[in-house]
Design a protein around this motif. Structure first.
Motif, PDB file in Angstrom:
ATOM      1  N   ILE A  64       0.718  -1.180  -0.023  1.00  0.00           N
ATOM      2  CA  ILE A  64      -0.143  -0.192  -0.078  1.00  0.00           C
ATOM      3  C   ILE A  64       0.886   1.160   0.012  1.00  0.00           C
ATOM      4  N   LYS A  65       1.981   1.271   0.759  1.00  0.00           N
ATOM      5  CA  LYS A  65       2.868   2.259   0.921  1.00  0.00           C
ATOM      6  C   LYS A  65       3.500   2.626  -0.507  1.00  0.00           C
ATOM      7  N   GLU A  66       3.851   1.463  -1.101  1.00  0.00           N
ATOM      8  CA  GLU A  66       4.512   1.538  -2.337  1.00  0.00           C
ATOM      9  C   GLU A  66       3.863   2.216  -3.631  1.00  0.00           C
ATOM     10  N   ALA A  67       2.395   1.962  -3.382  1.00  0.00           N
ATOM     11  CA  ALA A  67       1.400   2.363  -4.465  1.00  0.00           C
ATOM     12  C   ALA A  67       1.340   3.759  -4.410  1.00  0.00           C
ATOM     13  N   ARG A  68       1.538   4.304  -3.149  1.00  0.00           N
ATOM     14  CA  ARG A  68       1.272   5.858  -3.211  1.00  0.00           C
ATOM     15  C   ARG A  68      -0.189   6.477  -3.336  1.00  0.00           C
ATOM     16  N   PHE A  69      -0.900   5.941  -2.783  1.00  0.00           N
ATOM     17  CA  PHE A  69      -2.126   6.303  -3.060  1.00  0.00           C
ATOM     18  C   PHE A  69      -2.518   7.718  -2.416  1.00  0.00           C
ATOM     19  N   ARG A  70      -2.993   8.604  -2.674  1.00  0.00           N
ATOM     20  CA  ARG A  70      -3.507   9.784  -2.030  1.00  0.00           C
ATOM     21  C   ARG A  70      -4.250   9.714  -0.784  1.00  0.00           C
ATOM     22  N   GLN A  71      -5.132   8.830  -0.866  1.00  0.00           N
ATOM     23  CA  GLN A  71      -6.022   8.227   0.437  1.00  0.00           C
ATOM     24  C   GLN A  71      -6.047   6.970   0.039  1.00  0.00           C
ATOM     25  N   VAL A  72      -6.096   6.215   1.207  1.00  0.00           N
ATOM     26  CA  VAL A  72      -6.485   4.540   1.100  1.00  0.00           C
ATOM     27  C   VAL A  72      -8.024   4.663   1.320  1.00  0.00           C
ATOM     28  N   LYS A  73      -8.639   3.791   0.446  1.00  0.00           N
ATOM     29  CA  LYS A  73     -10.051   3.828   0.349  1.00  0.00           C
ATOM     30  C   LYS A  73     -10.345   2.227   0.253  1.00  0.00           C
ATOM     31  N   LEU A  74     -11.500   1.744   1.222  1.00  0.00           N
ATOM     32  CA  LEU A  74     -11.873   0.419   1.294  1.00  0.00           C
ATOM     33  C   LEU A  74     -13.327   0.066   0.795  1.00  0.00           C
ATOM     34  N   LEU A  75     -13.511  -0.980   0.272  1.00  0.00           N
ATOM     35  CA  LEU A  75     -14.782  -1.248  -0.248  1.00  0.00           C
ATOM     36  C   LEU A  75     -15.949  -1.399   0.765  1.00  0.00           C
ATOM     37  N   SER A  76     -15.467  -1.679   2.005  1.00  0.00           N
ATOM     38  CA  SER A  76     -16.310  -1.827   3.259  1.00  0.00           C
ATOM     39  C   SER A  76     -16.661  -0.446   3.774  1.00  0.00           C
ATOM     40  N   GLU A  77     -16.084   0.642   3.027  1.00  0.00           N
ATOM     41  CA  GLU A  77     -16.645   1.878   3.647  1.00  0.00           C
ATOM     42  C   GLU A  77     -17.673   2.466   2.622  1.00  0.00           C
ATOM     43  N   LEU A  78     -17.797   1.639   1.732  1.00  0.00           N
ATOM     44  CA  LEU A  78     -18.985   2.188   0.672  1.00  0.00           C
ATOM     45  C   LEU A  78     -20.334   2.257   1.013  1.00  0.00           C
ATOM     46  N   ASP A  79     -21.188   3.105   0.719  1.00  0.00           N
ATOM     47  CA  ASP A  79     -22.642   2.968   1.160  1.00  0.00           C
ATOM     48  C   ASP A  79     -23.133   2.476   0.084  1.00  0.00           C
ATOM     49  N   PRO A  80     -23.713   1.151  -0.020  1.00  0.00           N
ATOM     50  CA  PRO A  80     -24.159   0.492  -1.352  1.00  0.00           C
ATOM     51  C   PRO A  80     -25.517   1.415  -1.828  1.00  0.00           C
ATOM     52  N   THR A  81     -26.123   2.173  -0.998  1.00  0.00           N
ATOM     53  CA  THR A  81     -27.319   2.914  -1.511  1.00  0.00           C
ATOM     54  C   THR A  81     -26.726   4.223  -2.154  1.00  0.00           C
ATOM     55  N   ALA A  82     -25.799   4.446  -2.134  1.00  0.00           N
ATOM     56  CA  ALA A  82     -25.342   5.631  -2.771  1.00  0.00           C
ATOM     57  C   ALA A  82     -24.533   5.440  -4.021  1.00  0.00           C
ATOM     58  N   LEU A  83     -24.303   3.871  -4.503  1.00  0.00           N
ATOM     59  CA  LEU A  83     -23.637   3.645  -5.636  1.00  0.00           C
ATOM     60  C   LEU A  83     -24.473   4.131  -7.091  1.00  0.00           C
ATOM     61  N   PRO A  84     -23.893   4.365  -7.985  1.00  0.00           N
ATOM     62  CA  PRO A  84     -24.794   4.809  -9.184  1.00  0.00           C
ATOM     63  C   PRO A  84     -25.558   3.529  -9.731  1.00  0.00           C
ATOM     64  N   LYS A  85     -26.646   3.658 -10.374  1.00  0.00           N
ATOM     65  CA  LYS A  85     -27.394   2.529 -10.813  1.00  0.00           C
ATOM     66  C   LYS A  85     -26.505   1.438 -11.598  1.00  0.00           C
ATOM     67  N   GLY A  86     -26.584   0.062 -11.516  1.00  0.00           N
ATOM     68  CA  GLY A  86     -25.957  -0.931 -12.056  1.00  0.00           C
ATOM     69  C   GLY A  86     -24.782  -1.289 -11.439  1.00  0.00           C
ATOM     70  N   ILE A  87     -23.974  -0.594 -10.547  1.00  0.00           N
ATOM     71  CA  ILE A  87     -22.928  -0.679  -9.810  1.00  0.00           C
ATOM     72  C   ILE A  87     -23.410  -1.362  -8.379  1.00  0.00           C
TER      73      ILE A  87
END
Length: 257
Positions: A64-87
């Motif tokens: 993860i450190k090597e990847a140099r993400f600006r911010q680390v985001k996780l799938l578990s943090e997603l709100d499924p009700t806020a995802l666009p239609k079809g996702i």
């Protein structure tokens, strides 16, 4: 006495931890401990499980450190009700499994701002890190700047060779800021180096029909699309901005007497 399954598990753990001496002497020591009335095998397995888990965790953090993400985001943090239609979370979990990496397929998230593209794409790249994949993250402008610097230093060939070796490259914000014609040409070269050799995840706010705006010429845009959409999963993520929706809710609550 130890069971066959337990012996097999201990042998696998010792192999992963690169502990050949313990692997070789363990059966003798286990017998000696068992004859003295102790459950040495269970004790050893517990120690090895802890050591293996700790090593795996440290390895993921290095990735993860090597990847140099600006911010680390996780799938578990997603709100499924806020995802666009079809996702759906099921679709994203399937992609997180990493099968696309095995055949150098790509993922392209297309849609207007504020619909979760960066969160989704970053989270998928983090999942690749968890699978001990070598990942590198850029914004499109960062990547172009590095390519231009490498060319100025007469190191472009070497840079492109390294760029092709990452198991996954994530390019964020393609189309958000203008790129010069020369920069677009370098970007095309970089993606061409990875074609059918390594996966890319791309996040863009532009529909494919508008990619000529990024790559300056229709010819280059078409060639670029031909490469990255070949064997790609397209995530269409248009919809109402999640950030604007959240801001409106906050504003409404603040105005409630």
């Amino acid at each position: 006495m130890t069971t066959l399954a337990q012996d097999s598990r201990i042998a696998l753990l010792l192999k992963e931890l690169h502990l050949p001496t313990i692997r070789r002497t363990y059966p003798r020591i286990a017998k000696e401990a068992a004859s003295a009335g102790g459950d040495f095998a269970a004790f050893l397995q517990m120690l090895l499980e802890e050591e293996t888990q700790e090593r795996r965790s440290r390895r993921v953090q290095r990735r993860i450190k090597e990847a140099r993400f600006r911010q680390v985001k996780l799938l578990s943090e997603l709100d499924p009700t806020a995802l666009p239609k079809g996702i759906t979370l099921d679709l994203l979990q399937e992609l997180a499994g990493g099968n696309y990496l095995k055949d150098a397929s790509n993922i392209i998230a297309v849609g207007n701002s504020g619909t979760g593209k960066t969160h989704v794409c970053t989270a998928l790249a983090v999942e690749a890190c968890k699978q001990d994949r070598r990942v590198r993250s850029f914004t499109a402008t960062e990547l172009v700047s590095e390519l231009e610097a490498a060319q100025e230093d007469h190191q472009l060939h070497r840079y492109l060779a390294r760029f092709a070796k990452w198991e996954l490259v994530y390019v964020d914000e393609l189309g958000y800021l203008p790129i010069t014609e020369h920069g677009a040409d370098l970007l095309f070269q970089a993606f061409s180096e990875r074609h059918e050799r390594g996966s890319v995840i791309v996040n863009t706010n532009l529909p494919f029909s508008d990619w000529g705006q990024v790559f300056q010429t229709e010819r280059l845009a078409v060639a670029m699309l031909d490469r990255i959409t070949h064997r790609a999963t397209i995530l269409e993520m248009n919809g109402e901005s999640y950030r604007l929706k959240a801001a409106s809710k906050r504003k409404g609550k603040a105005g409630t007497p």
